[in-house]
Scaffold this motif. Sequence first.
Motif, short mmCIF file in Angstrom:
data_model
loop_
_atom_site.label_atom_id
_atom_site.label_comp_id
_atom_site.label_asym_id
_atom_site.label_seq_id
_atom_site.Cartn_x
_atom_site.Cartn_y
_atom_site.Cartn_z
N ASP A 242 37.42 13.15 36.24
CA ASP A 242 36.54 13.85 37.06
C ASP A 242 36.29 13.14 38.26
OD1 ASP A 242 36.58 15.95 35.31
OD2 ASP A 242 34.52 15.61 34.55
N ALA A 243 36.13 11.90 38.33
CA ALA A 243 36.08 11.04 39.66
C ALA A 243 37.24 11.11 40.58
CB ALA A 243 35.37 9.77 39.46
N GLY A 244 38.27 11.61 40.11
CA GLY A 244 39.57 11.62 40.74
C GLY A 244 40.37 10.31 41.05
N TRP A 245 40.17 9.55 39.89
CA TRP A 245 40.66 8.10 39.69
C TRP A 245 42.18 8.27 39.19
CZ3 TRP A 245 36.14 5.05 37.32
CH2 TRP A 245 34.86 5.05 38.18
N ILE A 246 42.36 9.28 38.46
CA ILE A 246 43.57 9.30 37.61
C ILE A 246 43.83 10.87 37.23
CG2 ILE A 246 42.72 8.86 35.31
CD1 ILE A 246 45.16 7.13 34.74
N ALA A 247 45.12 11.27 37.06
CA ALA A 247 45.34 12.47 37.20
C ALA A 247 44.95 13.13 35.46
CB ALA A 247 46.78 12.68 36.96
N HIS A 248 44.67 14.38 35.49
CA HIS A 248 44.30 14.95 34.37
C HIS A 248 45.12 14.88 33.06
CE1 HIS A 248 43.71 18.31 31.26
NE2 HIS A 248 42.09 18.07 31.61
N SER A 249 46.62 14.67 33.35
CA SER A 249 47.20 14.57 32.54
C SER A 249 47.11 13.39 31.36
CB SER A 249 48.64 14.49 32.89
OG SER A 249 48.93 13.45 33.96
N HIS A 250 46.42 12.33 31.87
CA HIS A 250 45.95 11.13 31.21
C HIS A 250 44.81 11.28 30.31
CE1 HIS A 250 49.12 8.46 33.36
NE2 HIS A 250 48.95 9.33 34.33
N GLN A 251 43.99 12.33 30.66
CA GLN A 251 42.72 12.43 30.03
C GLN A 251 42.57 12.64 28.48
OE1 GLN A 251 39.86 15.39 31.76
NE2 GLN A 251 38.80 15.57 29.99
N VAL A 252 42.05 11.99 27.75
CA VAL A 252 41.84 11.90 26.36
C VAL A 252 40.71 12.47 25.98
CG1 VAL A 252 41.70 10.70 24.32
CG2 VAL A 252 43.36 9.83 26.01
N GLY A 253 40.27 13.55 25.35
CA GLY A 253 39.27 14.29 24.95
C GLY A 253 39.34 15.60 24.72
N GLN A 254 38.09 16.16 24.41
CA GLN A 254 37.95 17.37 23.93
C GLN A 254 38.83 18.46 25.03
OE1 GLN A 254 33.92 18.88 23.13
NE2 GLN A 254 34.59 19.89 21.26
N THR A 255 38.52 18.27 26.21
CA THR A 255 39.03 19.09 27.25
C THR A 255 40.29 18.26 27.96
OG1 THR A 255 37.65 17.98 29.03
CG2 THR A 255 36.95 19.90 27.89
N GLY A 256 40.88 17.27 27.17
CA GLY A 256 42.12 16.73 27.65
C GLY A 256 43.10 16.53 26.41
N LYS A 257 43.65 15.55 26.24
CA LYS A 257 44.62 15.28 25.13
C LYS A 257 44.01 14.97 23.80
CE LYS A 257 48.25 16.56 27.96
NZ LYS A 257 49.10 15.50 28.67
N GLY A 271 32.09 6.07 25.19
CA GLY A 271 32.41 6.84 23.81
C GLY A 271 31.26 7.98 23.60
N ALA A 272 31.07 8.89 24.62
CA ALA A 272 30.39 9.96 24.30
C ALA A 272 31.22 10.96 23.40
CB ALA A 272 30.30 10.87 25.75
N ILE A 273 30.82 11.99 22.71
CA ILE A 273 31.40 12.82 21.98
C ILE A 273 32.65 13.39 22.40
CG2 ILE A 273 29.78 14.74 22.40
CD1 ILE A 273 31.18 13.84 18.86
N GLN A 274 32.71 13.79 23.70
CA GLN A 274 33.54 14.58 24.19
C GLN A 274 34.96 13.76 24.07
OE1 GLN A 274 35.94 14.14 26.77
NE2 GLN A 274 36.55 16.13 27.01
N HIS A 275 34.91 12.21 24.39
CA HIS A 275 35.93 11.32 24.27
C HIS A 275 36.47 11.12 22.69
CE1 HIS A 275 38.59 8.71 26.10
NE2 HIS A 275 38.39 7.65 25.09
N LYS A 276 35.37 10.91 21.93
CA LYS A 276 35.49 10.48 20.38
C LYS A 276 36.53 11.68 19.88
CE LYS A 276 32.59 9.73 16.54
NZ LYS A 276 31.34 9.53 15.87
N VAL A 277 36.19 12.95 20.16
CA VAL A 277 36.94 14.10 19.58
C VAL A 277 38.42 13.86 19.71
CG1 VAL A 277 37.45 16.41 19.70
CG2 VAL A 277 34.94 15.82 19.57
N GLY A 278 38.75 13.17 20.64
CA GLY A 278 40.12 13.32 21.22
C GLY A 278 40.93 11.94 20.62
N MET A 279 40.11 10.90 20.21
CA MET A 279 40.77 9.94 19.72
C MET A 279 40.41 9.24 18.35
SD MET A 279 38.14 8.10 20.38
CE MET A 279 38.57 6.18 20.32
N ARG A 280 39.50 9.94 17.78
CA ARG A 280 38.79 9.10 16.59
C ARG A 280 39.87 9.05 15.43
NH1 ARG A 280 34.01 12.70 14.40
NH2 ARG A 280 34.34 11.32 12.67
N SER A 281 40.92 9.77 15.44
CA SER A 281 42.01 9.54 14.26
C SER A 281 42.81 8.53 14.57
CB SER A 281 42.48 11.04 14.17
OG SER A 281 43.25 11.49 15.27
#
Length: 326
Positions: A242-257, A271-281
Amino acid sequence: MKSVIVFVEHESGAIRRIGLEMCTRGADVARELGVPSAAVVLGAGASKAAEQLKGTPIDAIYVGEDNALDRHLNDPAVDAVEALLRELGPTLALFPLTNLGKDIAARIGVRFGAGVITDATDISVKDGSAWVQSPKFGGSVISTVGFKNSEYGVITCRANSFIARQEPGNGEIKQLASPAGKTYAVTVEEKVAQEAGKLGVEEAGIVVSGGRGLGGPEHFDIIEALADALGGAVGASRAAVDAGWIAHSHQVGQTGKTVSPQLYIAVGISGAIQHKVGMRSAGTIIAINKDPNAPIFEFSDLGVVGDLFQIVPELTTLVKERRANA
């Protein structure tokens, strides 16, 4: 079910790893059900991709080199898969959990009135029926679901959930003709691919992700260096994207990969829940953060409290030295 088929994606003949994983699991499920297995690969480069699929335990490989998938939207692929399913009869069909795979799977489900199970992390056979494990509620619950009153079953599969196995030369290649009389209104003039790095996070066995703690886009170089040293991919938190530091294609999380690597390293990520959902497994989760109270430490396997700008470069050096001496 009379057969199990796997839809395999490729890029100019290069198969995505999830295709090899699905062919292995699909072939095993077919054997347990006592039915044949098949893979479907379409579009330009399909013949080249089929040669790679001969290294999997799949029984047959249907090749549609002249399929118009590359020149139109996804309709030619949907039509080709539908025609094959109608030819084979009641079928269990596996698709990758990708944009293309999800689109085709949903439309095949509608055309056949079939049950559709999404985000599969395992497929098993019990009493002659297929059962699918699928995480729900952000992974806090693992459901086991089967198909009821459905001759055709459609499953979308999460990457890194199955182990790819080599069984050279088993698959018989068969040519798949495009359905006759089909015309498509929309023509693709050009495809522009956004560069996501050497390896996509959804397919990588190792992912190194950076977050807000990096302080700016210029510091993602230390994330890239560690990922390169480990042979992994670069991920990111939503805050960094969201800060524009890197492309969305790298995003891990509920609204990413959603990723399931063997190793996940979170650097400067709260480690907010949004990120946890995308990598907890992930198999093993390592967190590096200067805040000892960061939520990510609650579900990481190993936590390192300290300055990431000192820890990560030193870790990268150690990894390179270890690999050089291996």
